[in-house]
Scaffold this motif. Sequence first.
Motif, mmCIF file in Angstrom:
data_model
loop_
_atom_site.group_PDB
_atom_site.id
_atom_site.type_symbol
_atom_site.label_atom_id
_atom_site.label_comp_id
_atom_site.label_asym_id
_atom_site.label_seq_id
_atom_site.Cartn_x
_atom_site.Cartn_y
_atom_site.Cartn_z
ATOM 1 N N LYS A 56 0.852 -1.193 0.000
ATOM 2 C CA LYS A 56 0.000 0.000 0.000
ATOM 3 C C LYS A 56 0.887 1.243 0.000
ATOM 4 C CE LYS A 56 -3.645 -2.350 2.490
ATOM 5 N NZ LYS A 56 -4.496 -2.388 3.668
ATOM 6 N N ARG A 57 0.287 2.387 -0.263
ATOM 7 C CA ARG A 57 0.964 3.686 -0.245
ATOM 8 C C ARG A 57 2.067 3.764 -1.296
ATOM 9 N NH1 ARG A 57 2.236 2.941 5.299
ATOM 10 N NH2 ARG A 57 4.220 3.949 4.855
ATOM 11 N N VAL A 169 -5.966 7.594 1.476
ATOM 12 C CA VAL A 169 -4.565 7.287 1.782
ATOM 13 C C VAL A 169 -3.659 8.388 1.242
ATOM 14 C CG1 VAL A 169 -2.668 5.671 1.318
ATOM 15 C CG2 VAL A 169 -4.913 4.802 1.991
#
Length: 194
Positions: A56-57, A169
């Motif tokens: 993620k990210r 996010v």
Amino acid sequence: MSVARLPAESNNLKPKRARMEIRPVLGFSNEDKIGTIQPHDDALVVTLRIGGYDVKRVLVDQGSTVEVMYPDLYKGLGLKPEDLTTYNSPLISFKGKTVIPKGQIRLPIQTGSEVVEINFIVVDAYSPYMAIMARPWLHALEAVSSTLHQKVKYPSRGHVEEIVGNQPVARQCLVATISRQHKTSSSATAERDL
């Protein structure tokens, strides 16, 4: 009048058609904005399968010329210094500072059924992102990205596939960066005042 006859086998010949590969058109429309928070100026942050793990990210930055891996991903993948090859060219950070890379590593990136291998430059610097995916990855995947539509689109087996960004996010990463900058500048001010 005399008429020439063609040999019998040539009566069965049909004109050959050029074989054309039909490639899907990659583009964006207003329908692609459905599900996004509009208007916005958010970065395109996605989840990608890197080296066999869902990461993620991950920032998609079509303005960058190299893929960058930050310490959290380096450690999370269990990489060691001996896994890296030499990369001697310094990089310039978002703040304009020179960053000396720890090295380079080639890893597979899986998107749907497509897998491309990409060289990551490993740096030891703070980032709210785990990695930055740049033009080499986009070009290897034959993809186009849009921060406005919060998507990456790429052709796969005659269809258009897409990777959808995660705006919450992206906003958390922005807040983390601003908060860190504020803390850093506050500590520098406090040290000067002593």
